[in-house]
Every structure is written in C-alpha cells, then in structure tokens.
Design an enzyme around this catalytic site. Structure first.
Site, short mmCIF file in Angstrom:
data_model
loop_
_atom_site.label_atom_id
_atom_site.label_comp_id
_atom_site.label_asym_id
_atom_site.label_seq_id
_atom_site.Cartn_x
_atom_site.Cartn_y
_atom_site.Cartn_z
N GLY A 96 66.46 23.97 -35.13
CA GLY A 96 66.45 22.72 -35.90
C GLY A 96 67.84 22.30 -36.31
N GLY A 163 62.48 26.40 -27.65
CA GLY A 163 61.83 26.86 -26.41
C GLY A 163 62.60 28.00 -25.76
N ASP A 188 67.15 32.27 -37.18
CA ASP A 188 66.54 33.56 -36.82
C ASP A 188 66.14 33.63 -35.35
OD1 ASP A 188 64.61 31.63 -37.41
OD2 ASP A 188 63.11 33.09 -38.04
N THR A 190 67.41 31.92 -32.79
CA THR A 190 68.63 32.01 -31.97
C THR A 190 69.17 33.44 -31.99
OG1 THR A 190 69.12 29.77 -32.68
CG2 THR A 190 70.92 30.99 -31.66
N THR A 216 70.85 27.42 -40.69
CA THR A 216 69.47 27.00 -40.98
C THR A 216 69.36 26.57 -42.44
OG1 THR A 216 67.14 27.59 -41.17
CG2 THR A 216 68.65 29.42 -41.32
N ASP A 218 66.77 26.71 -43.99
CA ASP A 218 65.77 27.59 -44.60
C ASP A 218 66.37 28.80 -45.32
OD1 ASP A 218 63.91 25.89 -43.63
OD2 ASP A 218 62.94 27.30 -42.24
N GLU A 317 56.94 23.63 -47.71
CA GLU A 317 55.97 23.32 -46.64
C GLU A 317 55.15 24.53 -46.17
OE1 GLU A 317 59.24 23.51 -42.99
OE2 GLU A 317 57.67 22.01 -42.96
N ARG A 375 68.02 17.35 -43.87
CA ARG A 375 68.78 18.19 -42.92
C ARG A 375 69.60 17.40 -41.90
NH1 ARG A 375 64.50 20.77 -38.49
NH2 ARG A 375 64.86 19.07 -37.04
#
Ligand SMILES: Nc1ncnc2c1ncn2[C@@H]1O[C@H](COP(=O)(O)OP(=O)(O)O)[C@@H](O)[C@H]1O
Ligand SMILES: O=P(O)(O)OC[C@H]1O[C@](O)(COP(=O)(O)O)[C@@H](O)[C@@H]1O
Ligand SMILES: [Mg+2]
EC number: 2.7.1.11
Length: 463
Positions: A96, A163, A188, A190, A216, A218, A317, A375
C-alpha cells in the site's frame, strides 16, 4: 564514568548526577488504575553500546554465543564491500502507498550518488511486478536530477503493487541486470518476500545485497519502533476526528463515528486518539468488545450520552471482525494474501442507530471514513526527517555488503535488524502502558466485554 558535552564543554557525568530528588516518603495509595505500577527501582540504561572489535577471529560466533541480546547499530562503515564505480543499485516500492516513499527514494539516490559516487541506479516500476518481464513494465534510471523534487509529492514515483511473484524469476532479473544492491521499500508482506529473495540469492551464491526499509502506515513491523508514514497518517486523521467531534456537539445526542485504517493493529487509532483528545471510545483489533449486555459498547455509549450529550467513537478497520463473521462468512484475501476486512464502520453505524431506536432515544449519528486520505498525502516534517535517515543508513548498510536486513529505529537508535525477526507482526498489548494511557485519556471502561477473556497462552515479546 561517562562523559557528556554540555554547552560545548566536556563534563564528567557520573551515576550520582542521575539521582532524582524525592520530597519525602510516599505513603498514600494512588487512585490510578493500572496493571503494573512503575517502581523507582526500574531504570533505563543510558546509551549502552557494546564493542567487540578486539575479539580476534570468529566474531560472528562470539555474537551468537557470548554477547547479550543486542542488535547491530547502523552507520557508515570504514571498509565497504562494493566498488562504487562498478556498483549498480535498484529500488522497488511494494504494498500500500504510504507518506514518505518518495523521500526515501530521493535519500537513497542522493546518498549513493553524492556520498559514494555510485552512478548506476535504477527504479523497478509497480512493485515486484517490475521484475517479471511478462508484465512489460519499464525500468527507469534514477539520478539526482530526476529525484530532486519528488519528496514534495505523496505516493511513489515508482508506483506499487500487491500480489506474489515468482521468487526465482525475480532473482533471475536482478542477476540479468547485474544489480548489486536491491533496496526493498515495503511493509510486512514485502519483508516476507525479501526474506525469500535473500534465501534464493544466497542459494545461488550471488553477491547481491538486499536491504529493506520499513514502510507502512499500519506500524505493524516487529521490533521497529516506528515505520515511516505512521506519524503522517496520525496527523492526517486528526481532521476527521475534529470534524466528528464538531458534528457530535452540533446536534442533540450527537455521535461522531470515525473509521481509520489499521488492518491487524490499532496503532493509528491509538496514536490518533492520544494526539486528539476528543475521542471517547477507541476500538481496536487487539481488544475485543461486546455490543450488547450490561458491559457492552451500547450500554457504555448510552451512559456517556446521557451524561455528556455527545460522543466520539474511533474504530480501527480491523476491530470487531468477529462480531460480523458467522461460520459461513467466506474469508477473502487480496492479491498479496492479506485478509479482506468486513466494514466495521458501517456495521457499527447501523447497529448503534438500531439500538437507540429500540431504546426510544433519539440520536444523531454522523459517520466519517477518511479512508485513503490519511496515506496518499506527502510526508509530514518529522516523517521526512525519518525517511532521509532511513535512506542514508540503508545505503551505508548496502555499500558495506550487508544483506537480508532492514534499517529501522529501535529505542531511538538506528539499527540493522535481520528481516526474519520483523515480519511476525507487532500489536498493541492490551495489558501494556500504551493501551492504559488510551483508557485514561478517553475515560472508556477498561473492558467492554460481559465475560472476561481467557488469559493469553503465549508470552508477548518485550523489547
Ligand atoms: N510470503 C510471501 N512470499 C512472496 N511474496 C510475498 C509474500 N508475502 C507478501 N509478498 C509480496 O510482497 C508484496 C508486498 O506485500 P503486501 O502485503 O501487499 O504489502 P506490504 O509489504 O506493505 O505489507 C506483494 O507483492 C506481495 O504479494
Ligand atoms: O491499498 P489496499 O489494497 O486497499 O489496502 C488497504 C490497506 O493498506 C494499508 O493502508 C497499509 O497496508 P500495507 O502497508 O501493509 O500495504 C492498510 O492500513 C489498509 O488496510
Ligand atoms: Mg502489510
């Protein structure tokens, strides 16, 4: 005895200088409710380094067996592995988007070019897809001129993707392009891929260094104090929370409900709640809650509304997923294998409205989901500083021939971490001080469960 520089003068600093004065004996029981009080006897060691340079042969063996738990400190090395004039470096950005990716790319390119004299730097487009020829993505040349102004924009100039790609094919591409240092900017997922790529590089006995940089919003990489982009995401969520607060106060029995990103960890929600003290309930994946019942969210919300006439709820979320799932709910994943979350924000909106309707209490609920807006912005000043440091330290590590590692902050120090230790995921400890501070600043009940949970079986890793 240690030395400290004070106002430009060297001063001898001794342990006595760090004794804190007490007014007298503390005899009164504190009203603060926490799991662990902090005793005066608990002390932080001041900048302790361990230097084992004079240990002769088998240094690595010594680190493994004799040196106490410690990690390598980042920084420029006196001797480097790669000859700058012959070195080729590649940069990829995966997963992301995150504020600061362009700052890191810029810092890596500038550091390689100006500090080490590396002239051959390429960018891999669209994440790991860019290493697979069949996708047909172009390889871009990166120069100080081409990256000069990129930090002024959000996103990634190299774009990204999710992916899984074939590890062997990716290593084939690195080898075919004669890449010596491969910088992987990612989270994580990656790092899991990077670990496998490093294993394949090692198996083929190639001299390709792989260096990770922790990206990230996150903030869920283990042992990394803070991933870049996290601070900016918190700052960006402030606006949504402020608006929710205004809306909640602007109508009788107003509820402002905000959903914020954070897949498996409520780090952003917790950070935003502590930064923005208007939040009354924080709901995160790490802390389960009930909706109904005497101790559930609805009752607590009702009590708060009767008392204060308005309320702000911040939900991560990934929170409360178990409340929406039945045994038949399919478990979907994205292209990278990350679990697709059910929408807790909309679910709560509907259920809260329903509860108060049945209770005969008229409320005004406003739901705000800032979503990707936290982001896709450019990095804040503090994140930009962090990003340039990460880029610079990543280059020092790569040029020194280190591999299978990630640069990051740990206990306010830039360090080298083996990639394998960071991927297991970092979560908020519901028993820890951070969550206690959230409970204190929001005033929400310590538990929104009707029945206490069984104690955890596994021990938390404490760093
Ligand atoms: N175990 C794995 N093996 C190989 N590739 C992986 C693995 N886990 C994730 N990846 C790949 O790493 C990339 C980034 O992962 P993703 O989870 O999307 O983002 P992030 O790195 O930000 O967590 C994706 O291309 C993903 O498919
Ligand atoms: O971009 P997508 O695929 O919609 O994913 C959204 C997810 O990405 C994140 O923003 C960041 O996740 P990663 O850094 O792991 O890629 C999460 O907070 C969010 O759940
Ligand atoms: Mg991730």
């Amino acid at each position: 005895m240690r030395h400290g520089r004070i106002n430009g003068f060297m001063k001898k600093v001794q342990q006595e200088d760090y004794i804190i004065q007490n007014l007298g004996e503390c005899a009164i029981q504190s009203p603060v409710i926490v799991n662990d009080f902090t005793p005066d006897s608990k002390r932080l060691l001041l900048k302790q380094y361990l230097d084992y340079s004079n240990t002769g042969k088998n240094k690595d063996e010594k680190v493994k067996r004799e040196i106490p738990l410690s990690v390598e400190v980042a920084g420029p090395r006196e001797k480097i592995f790669f000859d700058p004039s012959k070195t080729k470096a590649a940069i990829v950005t995966c997963g992301g988007l995150c504020p600061g990716i362009n700052d890191v790319i810029r810092a890596i390119v500038m550091q390689l070019y100006h500090r080490y004299g590396v002239r051959n730097i390429i960018g891999i487009k669209y994440g790991f897809q860019g290493l697979i020829p069949s996708y047909g993505h172009e390889i871009v040349e990166l120069t100080p001129e081409s990256v000069e102004n990129i930090h002024r924009e959000g996103g990634s100039i190299l774009s990204s993707s999710r992916g899984q790609q074939n590890i062997g094919e990716m290593v084939d591409a690195l080898s075919r392009m004669n890449v010596n240092i491969f910088f992987c900017i990612g989270g994580d997922g990656t790092m899991r891929a990077a670990e496998r790529i490093t294993e394949e590089i090692t198996r083929r006995k190639l001299s390709i260094s792989l260096i990770g940089i922790p990206k990230t919003i996150d903030n869920d990489l283990n042992f990394v104090q803070k991933t870049f982009g996290f601070d900016t995401a918190i700052a960006e969520s402030e606006n949504a929370i402020s608006c929710a607060h205004v809306e909640a106060k602007g109508a009788p029995m107003g509820i402002g409900l905000v959903k914020i990103m954070g897949r498996l960890s409520g780090q952003i929600a917790v950070g935003a709640a502590l930064a923005q003290n208007d939040v009354n309930f924080v709901l995160i994946p790490e802390v389960p809650f009930d909706l109904e019942g005497e101790n559930g969210l609805f009752k607590a919300l009702e009590k708060r509304l009767i008392r204060r006439k308005h309320c702000v709820i911040l939900v991560a979320e990934g929170a409360g997923q178990e409340l929406m799932r039945t045994n038949n709910t399919p478990q979907e994943t994205d292209a990278s294998g990350n679990i697709r979350l059910l929408d807790i924000g909309y679910f709560l909106k509907v259920r809260i409205e329903d509860y108060f309707k049945k209770a005969g209490i008229q409320i005004n609920l406003k739901y705000i989901d800032p979503s990707y807006m936290i982001r896709s912005v450019r990095a804040s000043a503090s994140d930009s500083i962090y990003c340039s440091a990460l880029g610079q330290y990543a280059v020092h590590a790569g040029m020194a021939g280190k591999t299978g590692m990630l640069v990051g902050l740990l206990k306010d120090e830039y360090v080298h971490l083996p990639i394998r230790v960071v991927t297991s995921g970092k979560q908020i400890d519901p028993e820890g001080n951070l969550w206690m501070r959230v409970l204190e600043s929001t005033g929400q009940p310590p538990s929104l469960l009707n029945k206490p949970l069984d104690p955890p079986v596994e021990e938390h890793v404490v760093i």
